[in-house]
Design a protein around this motif. Structure first.
Motif, mmCIF file in Angstrom:
data_model
loop_
_atom_site.group_PDB
_atom_site.id
_atom_site.type_symbol
_atom_site.label_atom_id
_atom_site.label_comp_id
_atom_site.label_asym_id
_atom_site.label_seq_id
_atom_site.Cartn_x
_atom_site.Cartn_y
_atom_site.Cartn_z
ATOM 1 N N UNK A 41 -38.058 -9.319 -15.094
ATOM 2 C CA UNK A 41 -38.853 -8.782 -16.419
ATOM 3 C C UNK A 41 -38.268 -7.098 -16.657
ATOM 4 N N UNK A 42 -37.393 -6.947 -16.130
ATOM 5 C CA UNK A 42 -36.758 -5.646 -16.532
ATOM 6 C C UNK A 42 -35.221 -5.728 -17.024
ATOM 7 N N UNK A 43 -34.775 -4.773 -17.644
ATOM 8 C CA UNK A 43 -33.718 -4.379 -18.130
ATOM 9 C C UNK A 43 -32.435 -4.637 -17.209
ATOM 10 N N UNK A 44 -31.385 -4.913 -17.856
ATOM 11 C CA UNK A 44 -29.993 -4.788 -17.234
ATOM 12 C C UNK A 44 -29.858 -3.253 -16.867
ATOM 13 N N UNK A 45 -29.436 -2.886 -15.597
ATOM 14 C CA UNK A 45 -29.258 -1.707 -15.243
ATOM 15 C C UNK A 45 -28.066 -1.550 -14.178
ATOM 16 N N UNK A 46 -27.337 -0.262 -14.382
ATOM 17 C CA UNK A 46 -26.228 -0.092 -13.476
ATOM 18 C C UNK A 46 -26.648 -0.103 -12.047
ATOM 19 N N UNK A 47 -25.933 -0.762 -11.169
ATOM 20 C CA UNK A 47 -26.199 -0.659 -9.860
ATOM 21 C C UNK A 47 -25.109 0.060 -9.279
ATOM 22 N N UNK A 52 -16.752 6.884 -8.929
ATOM 23 C CA UNK A 52 -17.721 7.912 -8.605
ATOM 24 C C UNK A 52 -18.493 7.349 -7.314
ATOM 25 N N UNK A 53 -18.325 6.157 -6.806
ATOM 26 C CA UNK A 53 -19.372 5.715 -5.586
ATOM 27 C C UNK A 53 -20.694 5.975 -6.068
ATOM 28 N N UNK A 54 -21.196 6.061 -7.185
ATOM 29 C CA UNK A 54 -22.425 5.888 -7.508
ATOM 30 C C UNK A 54 -23.117 4.806 -7.053
ATOM 31 N N UNK A 55 -24.375 4.710 -6.436
ATOM 32 C CA UNK A 55 -24.722 3.447 -6.143
ATOM 33 C C UNK A 55 -26.292 3.651 -5.967
ATOM 34 N N UNK A 56 -27.044 2.633 -6.186
ATOM 35 C CA UNK A 56 -28.443 2.590 -5.955
ATOM 36 C C UNK A 56 -29.022 1.463 -4.986
ATOM 37 N N UNK A 57 -30.149 1.655 -4.419
ATOM 38 C CA UNK A 57 -30.451 0.486 -3.280
ATOM 39 C C UNK A 57 -29.643 0.171 -2.318
ATOM 40 N N UNK A 58 -28.713 1.285 -1.816
ATOM 41 C CA UNK A 58 -28.067 0.979 -0.434
ATOM 42 C C UNK A 58 -26.910 0.016 -0.751
ATOM 43 N N UNK A 69 -10.443 -8.387 -5.910
ATOM 44 C CA UNK A 69 -11.798 -8.757 -5.782
ATOM 45 C C UNK A 69 -12.631 -7.475 -5.599
ATOM 46 N N UNK A 70 -13.860 -7.568 -5.866
ATOM 47 C CA UNK A 70 -14.565 -6.669 -5.900
ATOM 48 C C UNK A 70 -16.297 -7.021 -5.463
ATOM 49 N N UNK A 71 -15.994 -7.253 -4.007
ATOM 50 C CA UNK A 71 -17.310 -7.903 -3.585
ATOM 51 C C UNK A 71 -18.455 -6.874 -3.518
ATOM 52 N N UNK A 72 -19.738 -7.349 -3.564
ATOM 53 C CA UNK A 72 -20.940 -6.267 -3.355
ATOM 54 C C UNK A 72 -21.518 -6.668 -1.969
ATOM 55 N N UNK A 73 -22.003 -5.543 -1.296
ATOM 56 C CA UNK A 73 -22.448 -5.781 -0.109
ATOM 57 C C UNK A 73 -23.895 -4.733 0.276
ATOM 58 N N UNK A 74 -24.629 -5.533 1.239
ATOM 59 C CA UNK A 74 -25.810 -4.799 1.656
ATOM 60 C C UNK A 74 -25.885 -5.241 2.978
ATOM 61 N N UNK A 75 -26.112 -4.315 4.054
ATOM 62 C CA UNK A 75 -26.048 -4.709 5.565
ATOM 63 C C UNK A 75 -27.446 -5.049 5.851
ATOM 64 N N UNK A 76 -28.535 -4.924 5.505
ATOM 65 C CA UNK A 76 -29.861 -5.452 5.546
ATOM 66 C C UNK A 76 -30.808 -5.544 4.336
ATOM 67 N N UNK A 77 -30.808 -6.787 3.712
ATOM 68 C CA UNK A 77 -31.313 -7.187 2.545
ATOM 69 C C UNK A 77 -33.014 -6.921 2.623
#
Lengths: 108, 114
Positions: A41-47, A52-58, A69-77
């Motif tokens: 229920x939210x709009x599409x947003x840049x993650x 620039x290495x800008x990132x949100x939510x770790x 390839x450009x795989x997305x990772x997070x160590x602890x979901x």
């Protein structure tokens, strides 16, 4: 035709487990790549944006030019990471091209 | 800073009619993009406008058209509406031409064809 491939339509992980979303693309003429996220229920947003290495939510993403390839990772979901994720590299026109998306479900 | 705004939020039409969807970009952004977001299909690129000109067009029939005004706002027009046109239409804006420019999205207009 230029393509963006996100092979997983659905990724289900447990809270605290690592999560990796795969993305492969065919056009490699640009150094900048993006990941977008859409929470319920939210709009599409840049993650994340690569240069620039800008990132949100770790989240982080590894660019492998050889494999395109450009795989997305997070160590602890976390449960709040449950969302739809889109890989978006630029095409030869300079506009973003979006993959089909990967739905991530994080269960407690 | 105000984000991308789209109107109306929801539009109900019948087959054969025409629909007009509107988008106001972020102030200072000159590029506007239109997408279809259908369930299970991700984002399907429709049109890209920059500085009032159509820059690129996706694989859609000519009854999908649009324009960009001098204030950089944009309209998407869909003629001869068909049932399959029922979906969410997203607009995005960016600072302009160049592959280092992220796109910023609106909330979308949901088009329903009866």
């Amino acid at each position: 035709a230029q393509r963006v491939t996100q092979p997983e339509k659905l990724l289900s992980v447990f809270k605290g487990a690592p999560v990796e979303l795969k993305c492969n693309y065919s056009y490699s003429g640009s150094p900048e790549l993006f990941w977008y996220v859409q929470y319920s229920r939210q709009r599409l947003q840049l993650l994340l944006r690569h240069i620039s290495r800008e990132s949100i939510k770790g989240f982080t993403a590894d660019l492998n030019k050889g494999e395109t390839s450009f795989h997305l990772k997070k160590p602890f979901a976390q449960e709040e990471d449950s969302a739809m994720y889109y890989c978006a590299p630029p095409d030869s026109w300079g506009k973003l091209q979006f993959g089909a998306g990967t739905q991530v479900v994080v269960t407690p | 800073e105000a984000g991308v705004t789209q109107s109306p939020t929801h539009l109900i039409k019948t087959r054969g009619q025409q629909a007009t969807l509107r988008c106001s970009p972020i102030s200072g952004h000159t590029s506007v993009y239109w997408y279809q977001q259908a369930l299970g299909l991700g984002l399907q690129f429709l049109l890209w406008y920059d500085e009032g000109e159509e820059r690129n067009r996706g694989n859609f029939p000519p009854r999908f058209s649009g324009r960009q005004f001098p204030n950089y706002s944009s309209e998407l027009n869909v003629n001869a509406l068909e049932l399959e046109d029922s979906t969410l239409y997203l607009c995005a804006s960016s600072l302009g031409v160049g592959s280092n420019q992220p796109q910023h999205f609106g909330d979308g207009t949901r088009l329903s064809i009866l």
